[in-house]
Scaffold this active site. Structure first.
Site, PDB file in Angstrom:
ATOM      1  N   LYS A  19     -11.607   3.327  -5.102  1.00  0.00           N
ATOM      2  CA  LYS A  19     -11.123   1.949  -4.986  1.00  0.00           C
ATOM      3  C   LYS A  19     -10.759   1.622  -3.535  1.00  0.00           C
ATOM      4  O   LYS A  19     -11.165   0.585  -3.004  1.00  0.00           O
ATOM      5  CB  LYS A  19      -9.905   1.769  -5.909  1.00  0.00           C
ATOM      6  CG  LYS A  19      -9.321   0.371  -5.919  1.00  0.00           C
ATOM      7  CD  LYS A  19      -8.601   0.081  -7.217  1.00  0.00           C
ATOM      8  CE  LYS A  19      -7.197   0.639  -7.277  1.00  0.00           C
ATOM      9  NZ  LYS A  19      -6.242  -0.072  -6.400  1.00  0.00           N
ATOM     10  N   GLY A  91      -2.995  -5.126  -4.588  1.00  0.00           N
ATOM     11  CA  GLY A  91      -2.134  -4.955  -3.416  1.00  0.00           C
ATOM     12  C   GLY A  91      -2.946  -4.642  -2.172  1.00  0.00           C
ATOM     13  O   GLY A  91      -2.632  -5.115  -1.070  1.00  0.00           O
ATOM     14  N   ARG A 119       5.478  -7.936  -5.753  1.00  0.00           N
ATOM     15  CA  ARG A 119       5.377  -6.765  -4.869  1.00  0.00           C
ATOM     16  C   ARG A 119       5.832  -7.104  -3.451  1.00  0.00           C
ATOM     17  O   ARG A 119       5.612  -8.204  -2.963  1.00  0.00           O
ATOM     18  CB  ARG A 119       3.951  -6.206  -4.921  1.00  0.00           C
ATOM     19  CG  ARG A 119       3.655  -5.747  -6.342  1.00  0.00           C
ATOM     20  CD  ARG A 119       2.336  -5.093  -6.476  1.00  0.00           C
ATOM     21  NE  ARG A 119       2.267  -3.842  -5.739  1.00  0.00           N
ATOM     22  CZ  ARG A 119       1.181  -3.096  -5.681  1.00  0.00           C
ATOM     23  NH1 ARG A 119       0.078  -3.480  -6.295  1.00  0.00           N
ATOM     24  NH2 ARG A 119       1.177  -1.970  -5.006  1.00  0.00           N
ATOM     25  N   SER A 163       2.709   4.202   4.039  1.00  0.00           N
ATOM     26  CA  SER A 163       1.853   3.337   3.230  1.00  0.00           C
ATOM     27  C   SER A 163       0.565   3.037   3.986  1.00  0.00           C
ATOM     28  O   SER A 163       0.591   2.490   5.090  1.00  0.00           O
ATOM     29  CB  SER A 163       2.590   2.028   2.919  1.00  0.00           C
ATOM     30  OG  SER A 163       1.657   0.997   2.656  1.00  0.00           O
ATOM     31  N   GLN A 165      -1.602   0.908   3.088  1.00  0.00           N
ATOM     32  CA  GLN A 165      -1.832  -0.544   3.097  1.00  0.00           C
ATOM     33  C   GLN A 165      -1.135  -1.179   4.292  1.00  0.00           C
ATOM     34  O   GLN A 165      -1.695  -2.038   4.982  1.00  0.00           O
ATOM     35  CB  GLN A 165      -1.350  -1.167   1.787  1.00  0.00           C
ATOM     36  CG  GLN A 165      -2.184  -0.703   0.592  1.00  0.00           C
ATOM     37  CD  GLN A 165      -1.728  -1.276  -0.726  1.00  0.00           C
ATOM     38  OE1 GLN A 165      -0.734  -1.996  -0.796  1.00  0.00           O
ATOM     39  NE2 GLN A 165      -2.445  -0.950  -1.785  1.00  0.00           N
ATOM     40  N   ASP A 310      -0.811   7.760  -6.335  1.00  0.00           N
ATOM     41  CA  ASP A 310      -1.371   7.088  -7.514  1.00  0.00           C
ATOM     42  C   ASP A 310      -1.586   8.050  -8.683  1.00  0.00           C
ATOM     43  O   ASP A 310      -1.861   7.611  -9.798  1.00  0.00           O
ATOM     44  CB  ASP A 310      -2.701   6.415  -7.153  1.00  0.00           C
ATOM     45  CG  ASP A 310      -2.493   5.230  -6.211  1.00  0.00           C
ATOM     46  OD1 ASP A 310      -1.375   4.700  -6.147  1.00  0.00           O
ATOM     47  OD2 ASP A 310      -3.465   4.844  -5.527  1.00  0.00           O
TER      48      ASP A 310
HETATM   49  C1  S3P Z   1      -3.926   2.170  -1.115  1.00  0.00           C
HETATM   50  C2  S3P Z   1      -2.742   2.697  -0.687  1.00  0.00           C
HETATM   51  C3  S3P Z   1      -1.640   3.069  -1.598  1.00  0.00           C
HETATM   52  C4  S3P Z   1      -2.126   3.210  -3.032  1.00  0.00           C
HETATM   53  C5  S3P Z   1      -2.998   2.076  -3.443  1.00  0.00           C
HETATM   54  C6  S3P Z   1      -4.224   1.980  -2.547  1.00  0.00           C
HETATM   55  C7  S3P Z   1      -4.944   1.794  -0.114  1.00  0.00           C
HETATM   56  O1  S3P Z   1      -0.649   2.064  -1.555  1.00  0.00           O
HETATM   57  O2  S3P Z   1      -1.036   3.312  -3.912  1.00  0.00           O
HETATM   58  O3  S3P Z   1      -3.442   2.239  -4.785  1.00  0.00           O
HETATM   59  O4  S3P Z   1      -6.108   1.556  -0.494  1.00  0.00           O
HETATM   60  O5  S3P Z   1      -4.602   1.730   1.078  1.00  0.00           O
HETATM   61  P1  S3P Z   1       0.505   2.062  -0.428  1.00  0.00           P
HETATM   62  O6  S3P Z   1      -0.153   1.864   0.878  1.00  0.00           O
HETATM   63  O7  S3P Z   1       1.373   0.900  -0.788  1.00  0.00           O
HETATM   64  O8  S3P Z   1       1.197   3.379  -0.556  1.00  0.00           O
END
Ligand code: S3P
Length: 423
Positions: A19, A91, A119, A163, A165, A310
């Site tokens: 993903k 997210g 969130r 994180s 993200q 995750d």
């Molecule tokens: C992700 C980072 C994680 C993860 C999410 C996907 C990404 O979140 O939990 O399912 O693709 O960068 P966080 O960055 O909030 O930890």
């Protein structure tokens, strides 16, 4: 969805594409010069939300089976959408896109579903504002987000949470900044953004927890192959470990070292798990084979947490089958995922007869109690639904998963895969 205890799971399967990597392939392909062919793309709802957002900004994207063709418009080619962008439940779409949108010469509003609106977005608003972005959220830090044009400058940002993200949002804004942008992580989080941007020709330097990006002139399109998602494979790794008389192979799984904590923890719990056919590339890939074994409790904490964030719900399910105590700490982030995954898992494991307690930053599971089927809530959270389905295969009697359709966020064919291996 009704499930009963399984007498043994067998077979060799592949899981859908990663993903995190699928999202990035579309986003970075859109910003590149030239066409990006993506193979193994995850056709889950979240990644389709990303495609839709870029189409709305004038990026032609063609889909054929699991192949996606993105006709890149270049770093400065996005167009203003005619109404707010909708990111659904995703997210990753919301946060990574914020970093890109902060640098565009048009105003835009971004909104998502009820879960997205809860969130925390303050974590991205703070550094993006430091870079000069004009970004606002509802009540200061929630979606909808409104972003207006602004010139960005490079910063050095010490992240309060590990994180990917957040890291990616700042690095993507850094693509457009007037100088280098550095992020410092408290612990390494998934590094797909850094790897893929490098593959597209950007200068990204990593030194432990410190990552610097230099704004490139252009990104050059390359073909991208998305490996199987280890976060999806994790459901089968746990199912194969806890259901007696099982042998399962999951082929072509991404084993990026920033994502492979689930393998380390299952082995520490006594799982019989082998890695074979390792192939190195922009992202390392391998086949994983698991055979049922007796599991024992373990401790999951610290720098390991971002490497399996995750997978914690399904590891909590594994812990309910394991002898002795499993302690999960330093996992406050679980409270702000698609659901509060600490509360959700403690509630549902308790419903199955497990002995577990919620703590401020995780949970304690005293495993080995007899587990029985029940009607399990999904909390509108794909990973809770799939974790409880795995538990149901190893618990006595019959179970139901309520609102099972939520699995289509990351794994549309999940229940078909379970049937294929004898679930
Ligand atoms: C992700 C980072 C994680 C993860 C999410 C996907 C990404 O979140 O939990 O399912 O693709 O960068 P966080 O960055 O909030 O930890």
């Amino acid at each position: 969805m009704k499930l009963t205890a399984s007498a043994g799971l067998h077979g060799s399967i592949t899981v859908p594409g990663d993903k995190s990597i699928s999202h990035r392939a579309v986003m970075f392909g859109a910003l590149a010069d030239g066409d990006t062919h993506i193979s193994g793309f995850l056709m889950g709802e979240d990644c389709l939300s990303t495609i839709e957002c870029f189409r709305r900004m004038g990026v032609p994207v063609e889909i054929s089976g699991q192949e996606v063709l993105v006709h890149g418009v270049g770093l400065h080619g996005l167009k203003a959408p005619d109404s707010p962008l909708y990111t659904g439940n995703s997210g990753t779409t919301t946060r990574l896109l914020s970093g890109i949108l902060a640098a565009q010469p048009f105003p835009v509003t971004m909104t998502g579903d009820a879960s997205i609106e809860k969130r925390p977005m303050g974590r991205i608003i703070t550094p993006l504002r430091q870079m000069g972005a004009a970004i606002d959220g509802r009540d200061g830090s929630f979606c909808p987000l409104t972003i207006r044009p602004a010139a960005l400058h490079g910063i050095t940002y010490e992240m309060p949470v590990a994180s990917a993200q957040l890291k990616s949002a700042v690095l993507l804004a850094g693509l457009y900044a007037d100088g280098p942008t550095t992020v410092i992580e408290p612990a390494p989080s998934r590094d797909h953004t850094e790897r893929m941007l490098r593959a597209l020709g950007a200068q990204v330097e990593s030194d432990g927890c410190r990552i610097t990006i230099h704004a490139p002139q252009t990104l050059q399109a390359v073909d991208l192959a998305v490996p199987g998602d280890i976060s999806s494979a994790a459901f089968f790794l746990v199912a194969g470990a806890v259901v007696p008389n099982s042998t399962l192979t999951i082929r072509d799984v991404g084993i990026n070292p920033t994502r492979d904590g689930v393998i380390e923890v299952l082995r520490a719990m006594g799982a019989d798990l082998t890695i074979s056919n390792v192939r190195e590339g922009a992202e390392p890939v391998a086949d994983l084979t698991v055979r049922s074994s007796r599991l024992h409790g373990t401790e999951i904490k610290g720098a390991l947490i971002p490497r399996l964030i995750d997978e914690l719900p399904v590891l909590a399910a594994a812990a309910a089958f394991a002898e002795g105590e499993t302690v999960i700490r330093d996992a406050q982030e679980l409270k702000v995922k698609e659901s509060n995954r600490i509360t959700a898992m403690v509630n549902e494991l308790t419903r199955a007869g497990a002995d577990c307690t919620e703590t401020a930053d995780g949970m304690i599971i005293r495993g080995g109690k007899p587990l029985h089927g029940a009607a399990f809530e999904s909390y509108h959270d794909h990973r809770i639904a799939m974790s409880m389905a795995v538990l149901a295969l190893g618990a006595a009697g019959e179970s139901e998963i309520l609102n099972p359709e939520v699995v289509s966020i990351s794994y549309p064919g999940f229940f078909d895969s379970l049937r294929m291996i004898g679930g």
